[in-house]
Structures are given as C-alpha cells and as structure tokens.
Design a protein around this motif. Structure first.
Motif, PDB file in Angstrom:
ATOM      1  N   ARG A  41       5.629   3.103   4.987  1.00 44.82           N
ATOM      2  CA  ARG A  41       5.227   4.197   5.864  1.00 44.82           C
ATOM      3  C   ARG A  41       6.257   5.323   5.828  1.00 44.82           C
ATOM      4  O   ARG A  41       5.906   6.508   5.820  1.00 44.82           O
ATOM      5  N   ALA A  42       7.535   4.953   5.778  1.00 42.85           N
ATOM      6  CA  ALA A  42       8.587   5.967   5.726  1.00 42.85           C
ATOM      7  C   ALA A  42       8.497   6.776   4.436  1.00 42.85           C
ATOM      8  O   ALA A  42       8.596   8.015   4.455  1.00 42.85           O
ATOM      9  N   TRP A  43       8.310   6.108   3.306  1.00 42.79           N
ATOM     10  CA  TRP A  43       8.259   6.816   2.027  1.00 42.79           C
ATOM     11  C   TRP A  43       7.018   7.694   1.938  1.00 42.79           C
ATOM     12  O   TRP A  43       7.084   8.829   1.454  1.00 42.79           O
ATOM     13  N   ALA A  44       5.886   7.185   2.424  1.00 39.72           N
ATOM     14  CA  ALA A  44       4.648   7.979   2.415  1.00 39.72           C
ATOM     15  C   ALA A  44       4.777   9.204   3.312  1.00 39.72           C
ATOM     16  O   ALA A  44       4.356  10.314   2.950  1.00 39.72           O
ATOM     17  N   TRP A  90      12.762  12.332  -0.455  1.00 42.15           N
ATOM     18  CA  TRP A  90      13.479  11.052  -0.383  1.00 42.15           C
ATOM     19  C   TRP A  90      12.542   9.891  -0.654  1.00 42.15           C
ATOM     20  O   TRP A  90      12.892   8.934  -1.350  1.00 42.15           O
ATOM     21  N   GLY A  91      11.327   9.954  -0.136  1.00 44.98           N
ATOM     22  CA  GLY A  91      10.351   8.890  -0.361  1.00 44.98           C
ATOM     23  C   GLY A  91      10.012   8.737  -1.827  1.00 44.98           C
ATOM     24  O   GLY A  91       9.856   7.613  -2.328  1.00 44.98           O
ATOM     25  N   ASP A  92       9.881   9.850  -2.540  1.00 47.44           N
ATOM     26  CA  ASP A  92       9.574   9.784  -3.968  1.00 47.44           C
ATOM     27  C   ASP A  92      10.724   9.169  -4.757  1.00 47.44           C
ATOM     28  O   ASP A  92      10.498   8.466  -5.756  1.00 47.44           O
ATOM     29  N   GLU A  93      11.936   9.414  -4.316  1.00 46.20           N
ATOM     30  CA  GLU A  93      13.092   8.762  -4.960  1.00 46.20           C
ATOM     31  C   GLU A  93      12.986   7.250  -4.842  1.00 46.20           C
ATOM     32  O   GLU A  93      13.240   6.509  -5.808  1.00 46.20           O
ATOM     33  N   ASN A 152       0.829  -1.206   0.000  1.00 50.76           N
ATOM     34  CA  ASN A 152       0.000   0.000   0.000  1.00 50.76           C
ATOM     35  C   ASN A 152       0.858   1.249   0.000  1.00 50.76           C
ATOM     36  O   ASN A 152       2.020   1.222   0.408  1.00 50.76           O
ATOM     37  N   MET A 153       0.280   2.339  -0.447  1.00 50.22           N
ATOM     38  CA  MET A 153       0.939   3.639  -0.412  1.00 50.22           C
ATOM     39  C   MET A 153      -0.111   4.715  -0.146  1.00 50.22           C
ATOM     40  O   MET A 153      -1.103   4.823  -0.865  1.00 50.22           O
TER      41      MET A 153
END
Length: 351
Positions: free
Chosen positions: A330-333, A307-310, A261-262
C-alpha cells in the motif's frame, strides 16, 4: 493558478510511509487529508495515528485530520475531550501541525473541540461537505452557516471547503452526480473560503474477483469526473481531491493476509496486479514486480518516479530479502500514485 492535489488517505501505516518518502516537489503540491479508521481500541488507535504522524510526516507539512468516523466519546478516563481534542493535543506535543475537519451536522461539543484545535495549531480548519449519492448533506442557509463558523471560531477565509462526491462511476449515475455537485458548489461558493476542493473516488471496494497472475485495468473515473465538473464550473478554482488507491468509504475489517497485489496508477487508469499465493511467504510478489517492471505500464522515468517505484524495482531484481506485505504494498502504490498525480497536475493541469 496551480491546482493543489488533496489526497484523502486512510490514516494507516502504509499511507504514512508514503507521505514520509514524498519528494520536495510532491510536498509542495499536496494538502493531505488523513482519515482515522475506526478500531475497537480507540485510545490505542489515536496514539498509533499520532506516532505515525510524528515519525513519517515531513517537517512543515500540515496534515488535515478527519476524526469524523470515530465515536464522539471521552478518550481518557477522568479527562474531558473526544478524539479531536486528544489528536490535537498529542500532535501538538509531538510538534506536528494539523488542521481539524468538521461537518455541518457535527454536535456542539465536536465543533468546540475543532475550535480549540484550530486555535492551538493556527492553521484553520477544513469543512467537509458530502454530496455523495446516498448521503447528501443539506446546504446551510446564511444564518446556519454563520452559526457554524461562529462555533468553530473561524472566518471562511480560514477554512478549506472539501466537497466530497463519494464513489463515482460512468453512465447516467455520474451525470446526476455532476448536476448535484455543481448545484452544491454554486450554493456554497458564495462564501470566501480559503480553498475549494472537489473530491471523489473510483477505486473498487476490494480486489475480490480480480483475475490472478495478470493486470486488470480500472478506469480512473474520479479524475474524469473532476475534469467534467471543471469544464462546466465558472466559480473559484477547484482543487483536485480523491482517495488514492482506496475506495472512498471506510474499509471493513480485513480477513487474513491478502494475495500479493499492486494498485499501479497510469495516466487514465489503474493497472491492478493480483497474484496467487503459491510460493513461501510473499515471494510471489517478486514475480509480480518483475512483470510490472517489464510491462508497458512501467514509466519512462522508472525507479526515479517515486520512492515506491524504487522499492518495486528492487523486488523485480531480487535485491530485497523480503517482498514485503500489505502495508508495504500500500505504501509503494500510494507513493507512486502521489508522484504521478502531482506531476500530471503540474505539467498538464489535469490529474
């Protein structure tokens, strides 16, 4: 005056990873509150929290630490002190500054530990006041407030006031909440607080029932609620607070691994992607990432947004060996969310 963003984040690994990869621009615009999420092993929980803070909180960032959901019990056998005292001591030994959270109804021993923590770290404290629909705090009168401030040994100018409106949704319920919050702000704003923040949350409690293999729109009612209040409010500036990509209340214990999930933040909503577990490992997340990057919700700034989008672009292009798991997602979101909200506040004055 620039509105400060106050993300109230669960103090778990993913949220700390996101904080650790914030840009200098984001760091200058946020005052994060980290909530300790209860667990059976209190001592291990506190040590893990402090280790995350040591390894991931950027240098010079002062985190506001909320132990309010933890039991007020002695943490170490033979040593005085509950969670606030132990976190304060551990973060001090790790050279990580903090400010403690306290509440109007905290017990005397908790307020004493808050006073000691504030004195040790030198960054004041945060008073969290609940105005949510189901747990409304009673506004202290002048005598009670003076006694409360005396107990934490701080002047109001050393205290950030966080008014927590809890979960928010559209309709008549939000209208009643708006009236209650405005009344609360009016009562409390007579004191010269260091800052004044209104926080609420609109993300669902969990992803149960969300369609699989596609994105679902969830309106950011918390951002709308803050805007509604700001339009009416004529007192001191209100900073913007919310609960990131999580529900305001503490999560229940997880049961098994979640579906890929995102929780992706757009301007006025979240686009929530949930994909079924079909492929080995979490390889379905590669498909999710590609669909996200190819969707209208992928920002014009692309991977440079955060950073999450990378990391999401790496997954979309299959440049990662593994697609990660719940902590990484969760970190990237959260990374993307922090970048989007601070950019909107800086450029448009609204979240």
């Amino acid at each position: 005056m620039l509105v400060v963003y106050v993300p109230v984040l669960k103090g778990k690994a993913g949220e700390f990873y996101a904080l650790g990869h914030t840009s200098a621009t984001v760091q200058n615009l946020v005052r994060p509150v980290m909530e300790l999420v209860p667990d059976d092993e209190l001592r291990d929980l506190l040590e893990t929290f402090c280790d995350h803070a040591m390894h991931h909180v950027p240098n010079d960032m002062v985190i506001t630490v909320d132990c309010g959901e933890l039991p007020n019990v002695r943490v170490l056998e033979g040593a005085a002190g509950g969670p606030v005292a132990r976190v304060s001591e551990s973060l001090g030994l790790r050279d990580r500054p903090m400010r403690p959270v306290f509440r109007c109804l905290d017990r005397e021993e908790v307020l004493g530990e808050v006073a000691e923590a504030a004195a040790a770290h030198g960054h004041g404290a945060c008073m969290r006041f609940t105005a949510a629909a189901d747990t409304v705090d009673v506004v202290p009168d002048e005598r009670q407030m003076r006694e409360l401030l005396a107990a934490v040994q701080l002047a109001p100018e050393e205290v950030d006031l966080l008014v927590d409106a809890g979960p928010v949704q559209a309709g008549r319920t939000r209208e009643r909440l708006t009236a209650r919050v405005l009344s609360t702000l009016e009562s409390l704003s007579s004191w010269p607080w260091r800052s004044l923040c209104l926080a609420s949350g609109a993300f669902p409690r969990n992803l149960t029932g969300f369609p699989r293999g596609t994105s679902t729109r969830v309106i950011r009612e918390d951002a709308k609620f803050w805007g509604d209040v700001v339009e009416i409010w004529r007192g001191p500036q209100l900073d913007f607070g919310e609960f990131g990509v999580t529900h305001p209340w503490m999560p229940s214990k997880s049961r098994g691994a979640p579906h890929p999930n995102m929780r992706y933040t757009a301007e006025g909503d979240w686009q929530v992607f949930v994909y079924p577990k079909v492929k080995a490992g979490n390889d379905d997340f590669f498909d999710l990432s590609k669909d996200l990057v190819d969707s209208p919700y992928w920002p014009a700034t692309g991977a440079a947004t955060s950073w999450g989008d990378e990391r999401l672009q790496e997954c979309a292009q299959r440049r990662r060996e593994k697609a990660g798991g719940a902590k990484e997602w969760r970190a990237w979101a959260t990374s993307h969310h922090l970048a989007v909200v601070t950019a909107r506040l800086a450029h448009e004055g609204r979240p």
